[in-house]
Design a protein around this motif. Sequence first.
Motif, PDB file in Angstrom:
ATOM      1  N   ILE A  45       0.805  -1.062   0.011  1.00  0.00           N
ATOM      2  CA  ILE A  45       0.101   0.012   0.061  1.00  0.00           C
ATOM      3  C   ILE A  45       0.962   1.193   0.177  1.00  0.00           C
ATOM      4  CG2 ILE A  45      -1.872   1.336   1.331  1.00  0.00           C
ATOM      5  CD1 ILE A  45      -2.546  -1.400   2.634  1.00  0.00           C
ATOM      6  N   LEU A  46       0.739   2.246  -0.769  1.00  0.00           N
ATOM      7  CA  LEU A  46       1.506   3.471  -1.150  1.00  0.00           C
ATOM      8  C   LEU A  46       0.932   4.509  -0.124  1.00  0.00           C
ATOM      9  CD1 LEU A  46       2.109   3.589  -4.865  1.00  0.00           C
ATOM     10  CD2 LEU A  46       3.447   2.471  -3.119  1.00  0.00           C
ATOM     11  N   LYS A  63       4.372  10.508   1.831  1.00  0.00           N
ATOM     12  CA  LYS A  63       3.585  11.220   1.141  1.00  0.00           C
ATOM     13  C   LYS A  63       4.006  11.455  -0.280  1.00  0.00           C
ATOM     14  CE  LYS A  63       5.297  15.807   2.167  1.00  0.00           C
ATOM     15  NZ  LYS A  63       5.196  17.028   2.775  1.00  0.00           N
ATOM     16  N   TYR A  64       5.155  11.080  -0.259  1.00  0.00           N
ATOM     17  CA  TYR A  64       6.003  10.969  -1.836  1.00  0.00           C
ATOM     18  C   TYR A  64       5.907   9.516  -2.324  1.00  0.00           C
ATOM     19  CZ  TYR A  64       8.525  15.046  -0.003  1.00  0.00           C
ATOM     20  OH  TYR A  64       8.863  16.326   0.496  1.00  0.00           O
ATOM     21  N   ALA A  65       5.368   8.662  -1.785  1.00  0.00           N
ATOM     22  CA  ALA A  65       5.381   7.372  -2.407  1.00  0.00           C
ATOM     23  C   ALA A  65       4.901   6.961  -3.667  1.00  0.00           C
ATOM     24  CB  ALA A  65       4.759   6.258  -1.277  1.00  0.00           C
ATOM     25  N   LYS A  66       3.724   7.407  -3.984  1.00  0.00           N
ATOM     26  CA  LYS A  66       2.981   7.411  -5.036  1.00  0.00           C
ATOM     27  C   LYS A  66       3.712   8.171  -6.154  1.00  0.00           C
ATOM     28  CE  LYS A  66      -1.513   7.667  -7.380  1.00  0.00           C
ATOM     29  NZ  LYS A  66      -2.890   7.871  -7.096  1.00  0.00           N
ATOM     30  N   HIS A 110      -2.732  19.026   4.338  1.00  0.00           N
ATOM     31  CA  HIS A 110      -2.325  19.343   3.082  1.00  0.00           C
ATOM     32  C   HIS A 110      -1.900  18.341   2.273  1.00  0.00           C
ATOM     33  CE1 HIS A 110      -2.952  23.715   4.757  1.00  0.00           C
ATOM     34  NE2 HIS A 110      -1.907  23.322   5.549  1.00  0.00           N
ATOM     35  N   GLU A 111      -2.530  17.015   2.324  1.00  0.00           N
ATOM     36  CA  GLU A 111      -2.224  15.930   1.683  1.00  0.00           C
ATOM     37  C   GLU A 111      -3.400  15.545   0.850  1.00  0.00           C
ATOM     38  OE1 GLU A 111      -0.229  12.679   3.538  1.00  0.00           O
ATOM     39  OE2 GLU A 111       0.588  13.796   5.223  1.00  0.00           O
ATOM     40  N   ALA A 338      11.177   5.249  -1.055  1.00  0.00           N
ATOM     41  CA  ALA A 338      11.676   5.870  -2.017  1.00  0.00           C
ATOM     42  C   ALA A 338      12.173   7.198  -1.403  1.00  0.00           C
ATOM     43  CB  ALA A 338      10.474   6.068  -3.168  1.00  0.00           C
ATOM     44  N   ALA A 339      11.374   7.784  -0.625  1.00  0.00           N
ATOM     45  CA  ALA A 339      11.736   9.121  -0.038  1.00  0.00           C
ATOM     46  C   ALA A 339      12.815   9.072   0.910  1.00  0.00           C
ATOM     47  CB  ALA A 339      10.445   9.713   0.576  1.00  0.00           C
ATOM     48  N   SER A 340      12.932   7.956   1.765  1.00  0.00           N
ATOM     49  CA  SER A 340      13.994   7.684   2.616  1.00  0.00           C
ATOM     50  C   SER A 340      15.356   7.645   1.886  1.00  0.00           C
ATOM     51  CB  SER A 340      13.812   6.400   3.405  1.00  0.00           C
ATOM     52  OG  SER A 340      12.771   6.468   4.227  1.00  0.00           O
TER      53      SER A 340
END
Length: 367
Positions: A45-46, A63-66, A110-111, A338-340
């Motif tokens: 799940i993203l 929040k950057y995953a997708k 703000h997401e 991905a963001a990490s």
Amino acid sequence: MHIAIIGAGISGLMTALELIEQGCSVTIFDQQQVGKAASWAGGGILSPMYPWRYDPAVNALAKYAKPLYQTWNEKLAPQTGIDFQIHETGMLIFDEDDFDIGLNYAKQHHEPLQHAEYIQREQLEQINPFIHKKYTHALYFPHLANARNPRVLQSIQRYLKQQPQVKILEHCPIEKLNIQKQKLISVTDLSGQTHHADAFVIAAGAWSKHWEKQLNIHIPVEPIQGQMLLFKTPENWLPTMCMNKVMYLIPRMDGHIVCGSSMRQVGFNLSLDENIKNNILDACFDMVPELAHFPIVQQWAGLRPSSPNGVPFIGQAPFIENLWFNFGHFRNGLCMGAASAKLLRQLMLNQTPLENPDAYSPLRLMS
């Protein structure tokens, strides 16, 4: 710069991707096989499940995953022939106690990808006609998606193997960190072979605690087992992800449905428990009764790298100038992965970080 990465799960592989894009060369070590541990075992799940239950630092990366995985998939899939299968199903949540906070979460934080709608039975049947009739209302998150995590890992691995500046060493456990004057000179594997690099990254998930004695710091990362099972239904049979009481159904494009998940503190034990399996099945059939007509084709367990509040350790290791950490993502390894990796790359190369890195700093280990 040559960088050695210890751990070839999503954190290690994404870190390697980020670094080679910046002209670095990498050697990746894994004690088993690339991408076969927790990263493979998860649901994909993203988004964090119930993001309002998590520390803000978790959601800041998730929040950057997708968008990040969509970008990477566009780059990698033509060269690897493996699509991530990012599936924009949306999600239904039936936990009534979470309705108010979930409905307002996107606006307050703000997401926009967490936008939710309160729906009642008639609309619920239009969105997903298989939901048990006892559910008269739900929260619907139309923008949530899942990626098929084994395919994500396979695609990244194939891409990395195509790159001349990448070396991957499987079944190569790193046993010793050779430290001199606050610098990591080399690492030694189980066979006694020594490996040199300019910088080193520990991204070993639930196994990251292994080096705490050598580093003389406490690493509060422990394995937490999660048990899962997989159904096979017709292609695109279940139209949405479903969630209730932390149990979930995740439909894949080809009709497979991932069901889970449990929380069990049993060390590095991967054995399956029949009672847990039955609890998962009860929760699944409670949401989607017709799922009972389809076969279970696989069962497994994975080991999440739990950490305090689920906030990973990302950044420079205390006291050692060329050692970096990227571990402790708990239940959100894929959606933070991905963001990490991007944040770690930015810190390692003195670039502007995408988020304030203080919340993830390994200096927290000194407090």
